[in-house]
Motif scaffolding. Structure first.
Motif, PDB file in Angstrom:
ATOM      1  N   ILE A  44      14.392   7.171 -34.557  1.00  0.00           N
ATOM      2  CA  ILE A  44      15.162   6.678 -33.410  1.00  0.00           C
ATOM      3  C   ILE A  44      14.241   6.355 -32.229  1.00  0.00           C
ATOM      4  O   ILE A  44      14.578   5.562 -31.362  1.00  0.00           O
ATOM      5  CB  ILE A  44      16.249   7.698 -33.027  1.00  0.00           C
ATOM      6  CG1 ILE A  44      17.288   7.060 -32.141  1.00  0.00           C
ATOM      7  CG2 ILE A  44      15.654   8.918 -32.379  1.00  0.00           C
ATOM      8  CD1 ILE A  44      18.535   7.867 -31.988  1.00  0.00           C
ATOM      9  N   THR A  45      13.052   6.936 -32.224  1.00  0.00           N
ATOM     10  CA  THR A  45      12.106   6.740 -31.124  1.00  0.00           C
ATOM     11  C   THR A  45      11.026   5.714 -31.484  1.00  0.00           C
ATOM     12  O   THR A  45       9.902   5.829 -31.033  1.00  0.00           O
ATOM     13  CB  THR A  45      11.435   8.069 -30.765  1.00  0.00           C
ATOM     14  OG1 THR A  45      10.752   8.557 -31.929  1.00  0.00           O
ATOM     15  CG2 THR A  45      12.445   9.085 -30.286  1.00  0.00           C
ATOM     16  N   TYR A  46      11.360   4.688 -32.280  1.00  0.00           N
ATOM     17  CA  TYR A  46      10.390   3.689 -32.714  1.00  0.00           C
ATOM     18  C   TYR A  46       9.845   2.919 -31.516  1.00  0.00           C
ATOM     19  O   TYR A  46      10.594   2.426 -30.673  1.00  0.00           O
ATOM     20  CB  TYR A  46      11.041   2.726 -33.703  1.00  0.00           C
ATOM     21  CG  TYR A  46      10.211   1.505 -33.979  1.00  0.00           C
ATOM     22  CD1 TYR A  46       9.009   1.606 -34.666  1.00  0.00           C
ATOM     23  CD2 TYR A  46      10.616   0.250 -33.548  1.00  0.00           C
ATOM     24  CE1 TYR A  46       8.238   0.502 -34.925  1.00  0.00           C
ATOM     25  CE2 TYR A  46       9.856  -0.864 -33.806  1.00  0.00           C
ATOM     26  CZ  TYR A  46       8.666  -0.736 -34.494  1.00  0.00           C
ATOM     27  OH  TYR A  46       7.902  -1.846 -34.738  1.00  0.00           O
ATOM     28  N   THR A  47       8.544   2.854 -31.440  1.00  0.00           N
ATOM     29  CA  THR A  47       7.866   2.049 -30.442  1.00  0.00           C
ATOM     30  C   THR A  47       6.816   1.214 -31.168  1.00  0.00           C
ATOM     31  O   THR A  47       5.964   1.766 -31.853  1.00  0.00           O
ATOM     32  CB  THR A  47       7.179   2.939 -29.383  1.00  0.00           C
ATOM     33  OG1 THR A  47       8.132   3.901 -28.926  1.00  0.00           O
ATOM     34  CG2 THR A  47       6.707   2.128 -28.207  1.00  0.00           C
ATOM     35  N   PRO A  48       6.869  -0.123 -31.073  1.00  0.00           N
ATOM     36  CA  PRO A  48       6.029  -0.959 -31.925  1.00  0.00           C
ATOM     37  C   PRO A  48       4.529  -0.795 -31.711  1.00  0.00           C
ATOM     38  O   PRO A  48       3.750  -0.995 -32.630  1.00  0.00           O
ATOM     39  CB  PRO A  48       6.445  -2.383 -31.583  1.00  0.00           C
ATOM     40  CG  PRO A  48       7.546  -2.301 -30.628  1.00  0.00           C
ATOM     41  CD  PRO A  48       7.781  -0.888 -30.254  1.00  0.00           C
TER      42      PRO A  48
END
Length: 145
Positions: A44-48
């Protein structure tokens, strides 16, 4: 206005280890799932632009499957850098010689090109047998359909 999400130091410290059995799995479908987990797109905390703390262990790499006639038609090429140094071999030949390289090459092509992709690729551990030396990390078994 949307704010940029930056994870805290607490959430970045937890390493997660996953174990995947490649026996009778299709190469492309397995590789896409591995790349998604390595990038952190399942979180849920995906950061590219940030590195994910997920490590993936693949066992039974020699038992990977491909569909259709790819066993005989798919070729893997490498070059020594010298004139006339191009070598090519089919999927089945490479599977007999170095089965680990098939999964590594497939997943590496699905990761970002650049320093982030190189960092993420080091978190992939592929083994041709049923055993692996990472039992102390207590990896969580993942079953892919």
């Amino acid at each position: 206005m949307n704010k940029t999400y930056i994870p805290t130091q607490k959430s970045k410290n937890t390493d997660r280890w996953y174990l995947i059995d490649a026996e009778n799995q299709t190469l492309g479908r397995l590789s896409t799932n591995i790349a998604i987990i390595l990038r952190g797109k399942n979180e849920i905390t995906y950061t590219p632009y940030l590195e994910n703390n997920a490590y993936i262990i693949i066992k039974n790499a020699e038992l990977i499957q491909v569909t259709g006639q790819k066993k005989l038609q798919k070729t893997y090429k490498r070059h020594s850098g010298r004139p006339g140094g191009l070598k090519s071999e089919t999927f089945s030949e490479l599977q007999k010689r170095i089965p680990i390289r098939i999964i590594e090459k497939s997943v590496k092509g699905m990761l970002p090109k650049g320093s982030l992709g190189r960092k993420l690729f080091t978190k992939l551990k592929v083994y041709s047998g049923n055993t692996h030396p990472h039992t102390a990390q207590q990896p969580q078994q993942i079953y892919l359909v």
